[in-house]
Motif scaffolding. Structure first.
Motif, mmCIF file in Angstrom:
data_model
loop_
_atom_site.group_PDB
_atom_site.id
_atom_site.type_symbol
_atom_site.label_atom_id
_atom_site.label_comp_id
_atom_site.label_asym_id
_atom_site.label_seq_id
_atom_site.Cartn_x
_atom_site.Cartn_y
_atom_site.Cartn_z
ATOM 1 N N HIS A 62 14.920 41.786 7.568
ATOM 2 C CA HIS A 62 15.863 42.736 7.714
ATOM 3 C C HIS A 62 16.861 41.626 8.422
ATOM 4 C CE1 HIS A 62 19.449 44.967 5.911
ATOM 5 N NE2 HIS A 62 18.911 45.150 6.966
ATOM 6 N N TYR A 63 16.442 42.229 9.430
ATOM 7 C CA TYR A 63 17.468 40.748 11.045
ATOM 8 C C TYR A 63 17.748 39.310 10.120
ATOM 9 C CZ TYR A 63 19.324 38.588 14.656
ATOM 10 O OH TYR A 63 20.263 38.331 15.251
ATOM 11 N N SER A 65 17.470 38.259 6.909
ATOM 12 C CA SER A 65 18.024 38.256 6.383
ATOM 13 C C SER A 65 20.290 38.273 6.653
ATOM 14 C CB SER A 65 17.663 39.204 5.262
ATOM 15 O OG SER A 65 15.978 39.025 5.012
ATOM 16 N N GLU A 66 19.892 39.438 7.136
ATOM 17 C CA GLU A 66 21.484 39.446 7.186
ATOM 18 C C GLU A 66 21.927 38.500 8.163
ATOM 19 O OE1 GLU A 66 23.751 42.409 6.829
ATOM 20 O OE2 GLU A 66 22.094 43.038 5.771
ATOM 21 N N TRP A 67 20.743 37.801 8.903
ATOM 22 C CA TRP A 67 21.351 36.467 10.178
ATOM 23 C C TRP A 67 21.881 35.320 9.356
ATOM 24 C CZ3 TRP A 67 20.490 31.672 11.426
ATOM 25 C CH2 TRP A 67 20.908 31.462 12.361
ATOM 26 N N ALA A 69 22.193 35.490 5.989
ATOM 27 C CA ALA A 69 23.972 36.027 5.168
ATOM 28 C C ALA A 69 25.315 35.925 5.699
ATOM 29 C CB ALA A 69 24.262 37.334 4.544
ATOM 30 N N ARG A 70 24.986 35.640 6.857
ATOM 31 C CA ARG A 70 26.630 36.152 8.348
ATOM 32 C C ARG A 70 26.246 34.330 8.091
ATOM 33 N NH1 ARG A 70 24.068 40.107 10.994
ATOM 34 N NH2 ARG A 70 23.854 38.559 12.611
#
Length: 78
Positions: A62-63, A65-67, A69-70
């Protein structure tokens, strides 16, 4: 009282291709379980503790993936 404690520690900070990165260590510890007469909380704490590797892997996924995306947003917004 049964507890599962996740400890997250930054072990190292380094630069890779000009980008700051961190090496993180994650550990899970179970405390306060009564093995002689386990309650529902004790059983759940044991289950969560046994699932710790999968929980840590999911959090990492999740981390990342979020990174990513950012990072994609920053790349296209400049």
């Amino acid at each position: 009282m049964a507890k599962v404690i996740f400890t997250v520690t930054t072990k190292d900070v380094f630069t890779d291709e000009g980008q700051a990165k961190e090496l993180i260590d994650v550990n899970a510890v179970i405390e306060g379980v009564n093995p002689e007469s386990p309650s529902a909380a004790d059983h759940l704490a044991n289950i969560i503790n046994k699932m710790a590797p999968q929980i840590i892997e999911a959090a990492h996924f999740h981390y990342v993936s979020e990174w990513n995306a950012r990072s994609e947003n920053k790349r296209f917004n400049h």
